[in-house]
Design an enzyme around this catalytic site. Sequence first.
Site, PDB file in Angstrom:
ATOM      1  N   ARG A 192     -64.874   6.171  -9.270  1.00 25.36           N
ATOM      2  CA  ARG A 192     -64.901   6.969 -10.503  1.00 25.36           C
ATOM      3  C   ARG A 192     -66.328   7.253 -10.993  1.00 25.36           C
ATOM      4  O   ARG A 192     -66.614   7.262 -12.191  1.00 25.36           O
ATOM      5  CB  ARG A 192     -64.077   6.283 -11.600  1.00 25.36           C
ATOM      6  N   GLU A 193     -67.221   7.521 -10.038  1.00 26.05           N
ATOM      7  CA  GLU A 193     -68.613   7.746 -10.401  1.00 26.05           C
ATOM      8  C   GLU A 193     -68.780   8.913 -11.371  1.00 26.05           C
ATOM      9  O   GLU A 193     -69.603   8.862 -12.283  1.00 26.05           O
ATOM     10  CB  GLU A 193     -69.456   8.038  -9.142  1.00 26.05           C
ATOM     11  N   LYS A 214     -66.673  10.049 -13.552  1.00 21.98           N
ATOM     12  CA  LYS A 214     -66.209   9.638 -14.880  1.00 21.98           C
ATOM     13  C   LYS A 214     -67.323   8.897 -15.627  1.00 21.98           C
ATOM     14  O   LYS A 214     -67.672   9.242 -16.751  1.00 21.98           O
ATOM     15  CB  LYS A 214     -64.991   8.726 -14.722  1.00 21.98           C
ATOM     16  N   LYS A 228     -50.250  20.466 -18.982  1.00 22.04           N
ATOM     17  CA  LYS A 228     -49.953  19.927 -17.667  1.00 22.04           C
ATOM     18  C   LYS A 228     -50.112  20.997 -16.594  1.00 22.04           C
ATOM     19  O   LYS A 228     -49.698  22.122 -16.778  1.00 22.04           O
ATOM     20  CB  LYS A 228     -48.485  19.508 -17.636  1.00 22.04           C
ATOM     21  N   SER A 264     -50.893   2.556 -29.326  1.00 22.35           N
ATOM     22  CA  SER A 264     -52.109   1.856 -28.926  1.00 22.35           C
ATOM     23  C   SER A 264     -53.206   2.042 -29.966  1.00 22.35           C
ATOM     24  O   SER A 264     -53.284   3.085 -30.628  1.00 22.35           O
ATOM     25  CB  SER A 264     -52.581   2.365 -27.571  1.00 22.35           C
ATOM     26  N   HIS A 270     -41.569   9.111 -27.822  1.00 21.45           N
ATOM     27  CA  HIS A 270     -42.809   9.874 -28.003  1.00 21.45           C
ATOM     28  C   HIS A 270     -43.060  10.705 -26.754  1.00 21.45           C
ATOM     29  O   HIS A 270     -42.850  10.246 -25.639  1.00 21.45           O
ATOM     30  CB  HIS A 270     -43.977   8.909 -28.246  1.00 21.45           C
ATOM     31  N   CYS A 308     -45.822  13.800 -24.986  1.00 21.55           N
ATOM     32  CA  CYS A 308     -47.094  14.497 -25.188  1.00 21.55           C
ATOM     33  C   CYS A 308     -47.510  15.367 -24.011  1.00 21.55           C
ATOM     34  O   CYS A 308     -46.839  15.417 -22.996  1.00 21.55           O
ATOM     35  CB  CYS A 308     -48.208  13.533 -25.536  1.00 21.55           C
ATOM     36  N   HIS A 323     -57.367  13.434 -28.697  1.00 24.94           N
ATOM     37  CA  HIS A 323     -58.117  13.522 -27.435  1.00 24.94           C
ATOM     38  C   HIS A 323     -59.592  13.774 -27.665  1.00 24.94           C
ATOM     39  O   HIS A 323     -60.356  13.894 -26.722  1.00 24.94           O
ATOM     40  CB  HIS A 323     -57.524  14.610 -26.541  1.00 24.94           C
ATOM     41  N   CYS A 364     -50.952  11.169 -30.428  1.00 25.52           N
ATOM     42  CA  CYS A 364     -50.772  10.291 -29.261  1.00 25.52           C
ATOM     43  C   CYS A 364     -51.397   8.934 -29.578  1.00 25.52           C
ATOM     44  O   CYS A 364     -51.902   8.728 -30.681  1.00 25.52           O
ATOM     45  CB  CYS A 364     -51.395  10.922 -28.016  1.00 25.52           C
TER      46      CYS A 364
HETATM   47  N1  GLN Z   1     -47.535   4.186 -26.811  1.00 24.57           N
HETATM   48  C1  GLN Z   1     -48.522   4.788 -25.978  1.00 24.57           C
HETATM   49  C2  GLN Z   1     -49.882   4.692 -26.626  1.00 24.57           C
HETATM   50  O1  GLN Z   1     -49.964   4.733 -27.798  1.00 24.57           O
HETATM   51  C3  GLN Z   1     -48.210   6.232 -25.704  1.00 24.57           C
HETATM   52  C4  GLN Z   1     -49.234   6.845 -24.797  1.00 24.57           C
HETATM   53  C5  GLN Z   1     -48.925   8.245 -24.344  1.00 24.57           C
HETATM   54  O2  GLN Z   1     -48.104   8.909 -24.876  1.00 24.57           O
HETATM   55  N2  GLN Z   1     -49.618   8.727 -23.360  1.00 24.57           N
HETATM   56  O3  GLN Z   1     -50.886   4.580 -25.976  1.00 24.57           O
HETATM   57 ZN    ZN Z   2     -48.800  10.615 -26.133  1.00 24.60          ZN
END
Ligand code: GLN
Ligand code: ZN
Length: 758
Positions: free
Chosen positions: A15-16, A18, A114, A436, A645, A647, A698, A730
């Site tokens: 992953r250089e 990155k 995507k 998270s 959830h 995304c 993001h 997210c």
């Molecule tokens: N629960 C995960 C987080 O909060 C959901 C991550 C995701 O949707 N990619 O990281």
């Molecule tokens: Zn998400």
Amino acid sequence: MKKSVIGFPRIGKDRELKFASEKYFKNEIDETALQEVAAELRAYGLKKQQAAGIDFISSNDFSFYDNVLDAAVLFNVIPDRYKELGLSDLGTYFAMARGYQGDKGNVKALAMKKWFNTNYHYLVPEIDDSTEVKLVGSKPVDEYKEAKALGIETKVAIVGPFTFLKLAKYTGAKKADDFKAAFIAEYSKLVETLKAEGVQWIEFDEPYIVRDLTAADIDLFKEIYNSLLAIKGDTKILLQTYFGDVRDIYDTVTKLPFDGIGLDFNEGRKTAELVKSGFPKGVLLFAGLVNGKNIWKNNYAKTIDALKSLKAENEVVLSTSCSLLHVPYTLESETKLGAEYTKHFAFAEEKLLELKELAELSDVADSGNVTSEKAFKSNQALFEEGRVDSKDDAVVNRVAGIKDEDYTRLPAFDEREKIQKDILKLPQFPTTTIGSFPQTVDVRKNRQAFRKGEISKEQYTDFNKNKIKECIELQEEIGLDVIVHGEFERNDMVEYFGENLAGYVFTEKAWVQSYGTRCVKPPIIWGDVSRKQAITVEWSKYAKSCTDKPVKGMLTGPVTILNWSFPREDISIKESTLQIALAIRDEVLDLEANGINIIQIDEAALREKLPLRKSDWYSEYLDWAIPAFRLVHSGVKPETQIHTHMCYSEFTDIIPAIDAMDADVITFEASRSDLQILDSLKENNFKTEVGPGVYDIHSPRVPSVDEIVTALTKMRDKIEDKKLWVNPDCGLKTRGDVETKASLINLVEAAKIIRQQV
Ligand code: GLN
Ligand code: ZN
């Protein structure tokens, strides 16, 4: 027989790219240093391919972030808000990719979506009425020359104009048709430039044509390529497709004077049939037979058979089915997995060898018998002997025993909604997060130290518990209503579960680019899957003991676990998903039994394997994927609130299927796609309560209270107050502590303001 590779990974074996990019973002290295790393990585890939004797090697498959973004920048499709920042070219490029917040201004990133049916994401080019399409860059030429200087004659790969026009978003009155002429003209200039440089082959990547196409689409395609092919001169043009078959446009593409046509025989269910119906003489057929998306060894007998019938009629080049971008670099980096495992795999570099061996064996097969060839025999032995520890009859039987009623949760949604409102007593517009919290250096260090055996299990757990405690205190201080534990124990939402499930194997360095500098390391579904022991229960229980507020348990759903793993090829993905669903169901019921009455089952990647053709959506996928999700939660009590959830993708067109997941609440990414989804929710009478993300996680940018209030106000137009939740779009794990706190404070403040407006 010649061999072709559509594209090679570029993030670096370790992953250089990155790490260098991240240093560059933090101003720890300058552009020159970053460019040097990039050049080394390009050279690495080129040389590997050259050494394997690949005849058609791509240049311009490299990208600092994404190839669609590269094409946008190449043709000056750069919205004014980025130009106005007055940054360097690379700075502007990254501002488009990641957003920019600094002394020059404050702008959001382009939308990200995507890339077809992969876990790779592209930046959506944004075209407005003032966009002046113009060839302004030289990346394709530069990278061609760079390869040439290394002694490698490459085909120059670039996102084709049709796919580009179809993927772009038009924000003004002008639409694709209005820009068609400009794109034809500027792509023509590119062809001229490459021609002048002596380029022998140009590869236009047109994956969009594997989708359902309208008559207007086909006309557009024809018009574009009639023009481009008319000026190609001695330069040859390869039309490269992947991720499916081109049934809607096969007649058209085979009548156009392409010099080569690349077709996917792996995911293209109808490709073989189409080619059989007639392929133009004198055109090279680039046969995508080596799977660019999965990591299992190619079955030589099958591929050689397929090649035999293709070669009988056509001039064939053996190719990967898509870019190798979607698989890791090399098995050489895997030191821990035993040979009994790795011998069944082929990553990008091993696939180069497969191409070489297959081409040689196929040539042998043309005139004789391959069965006595060494490479052939050792390949076939793998398929004959099977894989160690991959079978579990109990799991197979449990799946066979699933009954229809296991797919339905009772009582029905409305009744549950009332019961839950009474019990949970949350305020109107409840605030929460997606799960998270920042995975700061200390969190990752702790996990690594434990993995390496440097600290005891107790030390590891204590550290995380401390983190959970702090995280909960922080959420209480901020005033969030539904608390999460923060997911500090998880490296990745799928790998973490995989590690706790029987039937999975793991790699050390099998990273695959997901978006920009973000890489994922998909685990491998090796055999029948089951839950070995409780996975998350201890963490959630501990979190619950730290607060009086409701704590949301956090799981990953079966479809996402499957979609973000490398799947088996010996049983169907449906079968594997049901096995995983039963395992996660056990965990859901365990959490509930331990007093966790809100449980989120993430299906971030639900859409990932949605067939590219609409006609296949239900019959090939949703008809089993949605029930698999329901199987996970159908056993809980009415008062237990199930969240999910999603995304990174468009949901607008699968809203009914999402509602049919029958969760109680769904949170999803919306801020990057301008809340388009809201209309669709309303039109479809969406019953599930919803939390469309109010800001984009993001990027490190902190959203203002005003901005969030504005987003919520728009949402209230379309969503009933009693169904609206307030949350980021997210998980926060890629963010830093400082911006996370600031953003969440603003989020809670915005919710308060909205509550007063009711
Ligand atoms: N629960 C995960 C987080 O909060 C959901 C991550 C995701 O949707 N990619 O990281
Ligand atoms: Zn998400």
